[in-house]
Design a protein around this motif. Structure first.
Motif, PDB file in Angstrom:
ATOM      1  N   PRO A 143       0.802  -1.293   0.100  1.00  0.00           N
ATOM      2  CA  PRO A 143      -0.086   0.078  -0.049  1.00  0.00           C
ATOM      3  C   PRO A 143       1.017   1.173   0.029  1.00  0.00           C
ATOM      4  CG  PRO A 143      -0.772  -1.688   1.463  1.00  0.00           C
ATOM      5  CD  PRO A 143       0.428  -2.338   1.069  1.00  0.00           C
ATOM      6  N   GLY A 144       0.597   2.324  -0.893  1.00  0.00           N
ATOM      7  CA  GLY A 144       1.287   3.491  -1.194  1.00  0.00           C
ATOM      8  C   GLY A 144       2.732   3.442  -1.549  1.00  0.00           C
ATOM      9  N   GLU A 145       3.075   2.053  -2.045  1.00  0.00           N
ATOM     10  CA  GLU A 145       4.362   1.900  -2.506  1.00  0.00           C
ATOM     11  C   GLU A 145       4.454   1.625  -4.190  1.00  0.00           C
ATOM     12  OE1 GLU A 145       6.175   2.526   0.961  1.00  0.00           O
ATOM     13  OE2 GLU A 145       7.285   2.388  -0.819  1.00  0.00           O
ATOM     14  N   GLU A 146       5.469   1.884  -4.780  1.00  0.00           N
ATOM     15  CA  GLU A 146       5.635   1.375  -6.174  1.00  0.00           C
ATOM     16  C   GLU A 146       5.628   0.098  -6.309  1.00  0.00           C
ATOM     17  OE1 GLU A 146       5.657   5.178  -7.808  1.00  0.00           O
ATOM     18  OE2 GLU A 146       6.405   3.296  -8.944  1.00  0.00           O
ATOM     19  N   ARG A 147       5.151  -0.501  -7.457  1.00  0.00           N
ATOM     20  CA  ARG A 147       5.202  -1.776  -7.702  1.00  0.00           C
ATOM     21  C   ARG A 147       6.645  -2.307  -7.804  1.00  0.00           C
ATOM     22  NH1 ARG A 147       0.481  -4.615 -11.536  1.00  0.00           N
ATOM     23  NH2 ARG A 147      -0.718  -3.154 -10.227  1.00  0.00           N
ATOM     24  N   GLU A 148       7.099  -3.355  -7.410  1.00  0.00           N
ATOM     25  CA  GLU A 148       8.454  -3.717  -7.388  1.00  0.00           C
ATOM     26  C   GLU A 148       8.770  -5.050  -7.857  1.00  0.00           C
ATOM     27  OE1 GLU A 148      10.652  -3.362  -3.570  1.00  0.00           O
ATOM     28  OE2 GLU A 148       9.317  -4.943  -2.602  1.00  0.00           O
ATOM     29  N   PHE A 149       9.972  -5.283  -8.385  1.00  0.00           N
ATOM     30  CA  PHE A 149      10.522  -6.692  -9.040  1.00  0.00           C
ATOM     31  C   PHE A 149      10.739  -7.476  -7.806  1.00  0.00           C
ATOM     32  CE2 PHE A 149      12.080  -9.873 -11.626  1.00  0.00           C
ATOM     33  CZ  PHE A 149      13.417 -10.216 -10.954  1.00  0.00           C
ATOM     34  N   VAL A 150      10.334  -8.747  -7.844  1.00  0.00           N
ATOM     35  CA  VAL A 150      10.626  -9.897  -6.775  1.00  0.00           C
ATOM     36  C   VAL A 150      11.593 -11.055  -7.342  1.00  0.00           C
ATOM     37  CG1 VAL A 150      10.019 -11.492  -5.247  1.00  0.00           C
ATOM     38  CG2 VAL A 150       8.552  -9.274  -5.577  1.00  0.00           C
ATOM     39  N   ALA A 151      11.249 -11.187  -8.446  1.00  0.00           N
ATOM     40  CA  ALA A 151      12.014 -12.531  -9.127  1.00  0.00           C
ATOM     41  C   ALA A 151      11.455 -12.820 -10.428  1.00  0.00           C
ATOM     42  CB  ALA A 151      11.998 -13.709  -8.091  1.00  0.00           C
ATOM     43  N   ALA A 152      12.494 -13.704 -11.190  1.00  0.00           N
ATOM     44  CA  ALA A 152      12.036 -14.024 -12.480  1.00  0.00           C
ATOM     45  C   ALA A 152      12.766 -15.013 -13.130  1.00  0.00           C
ATOM     46  CB  ALA A 152      12.022 -12.664 -13.476  1.00  0.00           C
ATOM     47  N   ILE A 153      11.977 -15.873 -13.754  1.00  0.00           N
ATOM     48  CA  ILE A 153      12.808 -17.056 -14.385  1.00  0.00           C
ATOM     49  C   ILE A 153      12.821 -17.314 -15.882  1.00  0.00           C
ATOM     50  CG2 ILE A 153      10.725 -18.370 -13.945  1.00  0.00           C
ATOM     51  CD1 ILE A 153      12.747 -20.924 -13.040  1.00  0.00           C
ATOM     52  N   SER A 154      13.831 -17.571 -16.493  1.00  0.00           N
ATOM     53  CA  SER A 154      13.528 -17.933 -18.025  1.00  0.00           C
ATOM     54  C   SER A 154      12.891 -19.121 -18.370  1.00  0.00           C
ATOM     55  CB  SER A 154      14.897 -17.882 -18.640  1.00  0.00           C
ATOM     56  OG  SER A 154      15.695 -18.795 -18.275  1.00  0.00           O
ATOM     57  N   TRP A 155      12.276 -19.143 -19.590  1.00  0.00           N
ATOM     58  CA  TRP A 155      11.417 -20.304 -19.878  1.00  0.00           C
ATOM     59  C   TRP A 155      12.430 -21.599 -20.492  1.00  0.00           C
ATOM     60  CZ3 TRP A 155      11.271 -23.013 -24.481  1.00  0.00           C
ATOM     61  CH2 TRP A 155      11.958 -22.546 -25.522  1.00  0.00           C
ATOM     62  N   ASN A 156      13.506 -21.411 -20.904  1.00  0.00           N
ATOM     63  CA  ASN A 156      14.327 -22.568 -21.463  1.00  0.00           C
ATOM     64  C   ASN A 156      15.307 -22.972 -20.523  1.00  0.00           C
ATOM     65  OD1 ASN A 156      15.819 -20.199 -21.572  1.00  0.00           O
ATOM     66  ND2 ASN A 156      16.513 -20.491 -23.750  1.00  0.00           N
ATOM     67  N   ILE A 157      16.179 -22.411 -20.058  1.00  0.00           N
ATOM     68  CA  ILE A 157      17.502 -22.940 -19.158  1.00  0.00           C
ATOM     69  C   ILE A 157      17.175 -22.648 -17.608  1.00  0.00           C
ATOM     70  CG2 ILE A 157      19.163 -22.639 -21.021  1.00  0.00           C
ATOM     71  CD1 ILE A 157      20.237 -20.199 -19.732  1.00  0.00           C
ATOM     72  N   GLY A 158      16.074 -22.050 -17.344  1.00  0.00           N
ATOM     73  CA  GLY A 158      15.663 -21.683 -16.046  1.00  0.00           C
ATOM     74  C   GLY A 158      16.873 -20.758 -15.350  1.00  0.00           C
ATOM     75  N   ARG A 159      17.230 -19.865 -16.146  1.00  0.00           N
ATOM     76  CA  ARG A 159      17.902 -18.760 -15.362  1.00  0.00           C
ATOM     77  C   ARG A 159      16.921 -18.016 -14.544  1.00  0.00           C
ATOM     78  NH1 ARG A 159      19.013 -13.155 -18.114  1.00  0.00           N
ATOM     79  NH2 ARG A 159      20.006 -12.061 -16.349  1.00  0.00           N
ATOM     80  N   THR A 160      17.626 -17.591 -13.258  1.00  0.00           N
ATOM     81  CA  THR A 160      16.780 -16.944 -12.344  1.00  0.00           C
ATOM     82  C   THR A 160      17.640 -15.743 -11.896  1.00  0.00           C
ATOM     83  OG1 THR A 160      17.935 -18.120 -10.555  1.00  0.00           O
ATOM     84  CG2 THR A 160      15.679 -18.915 -11.382  1.00  0.00           C
TER      85      THR A 160
END
Length: 122
Positions: free
Chosen positions: A41-58
């Motif tokens: 609440p009251g904050e910017e939307r921020e990145f948490v984590a992501a993963i690629s679709w092929n080699i599973g890079r995180t």
């Protein structure tokens, strides 16, 4: 079009764990990088984590490294976010995202889920 449906949010005490799931459907959704953002609440939307679709890079946001783990099951077209050692500051709405290329930037993601609430009590 890609549709994303999150589940697994809820209320947990500090130090506890939750696992979020995001099921993707739609044309070529299996070829997409997927990830999670959050917004308190009251904050910017921020990145948490992501993963690629092929080699599973995180990639992870620094404050969640060592506590959160992102993974995916391509056979089920689902991405997971295992959250351990939760803190009150992790309280937010968590959004699943998908797009062709893995990124930390919210503007790079075309597809977004509706969000799931995570509340961590102290």
């Amino acid at each position: 079009q890609v549709q994303l449906v999150e589940s697994g949010g809820g209320l947990v005490q500090a130090g506890g764990s939750l696992r979020l799931s995001c099921a993707a459907s739609g044309r070529s959704s299996r070829s997409y990088a997927m990830g999670w953002f959050r917004q308190a609440p009251g904050e910017e939307r921020e990145f948490v984590a992501a993963i690629s679709w092929n080699i599973g890079r995180t990639v992870y946001e620094d404050s969640v490294k060592g506590r959160f783990t992102i993974s995916r099951d391509n056979a089920k077209n689902t991405v997971y976010l295992q959250m351990n050692s939760l803190k009150p500051e992790d309280t937010a709405v968590y959004y699943c995202v998908a797009d062709l290329v893995i990124s930390r930037e919210k503007d790079k993601y075309e597809y977004w889920g509706q969000g799931t609430q995570v509340t961590v009590s102290s």
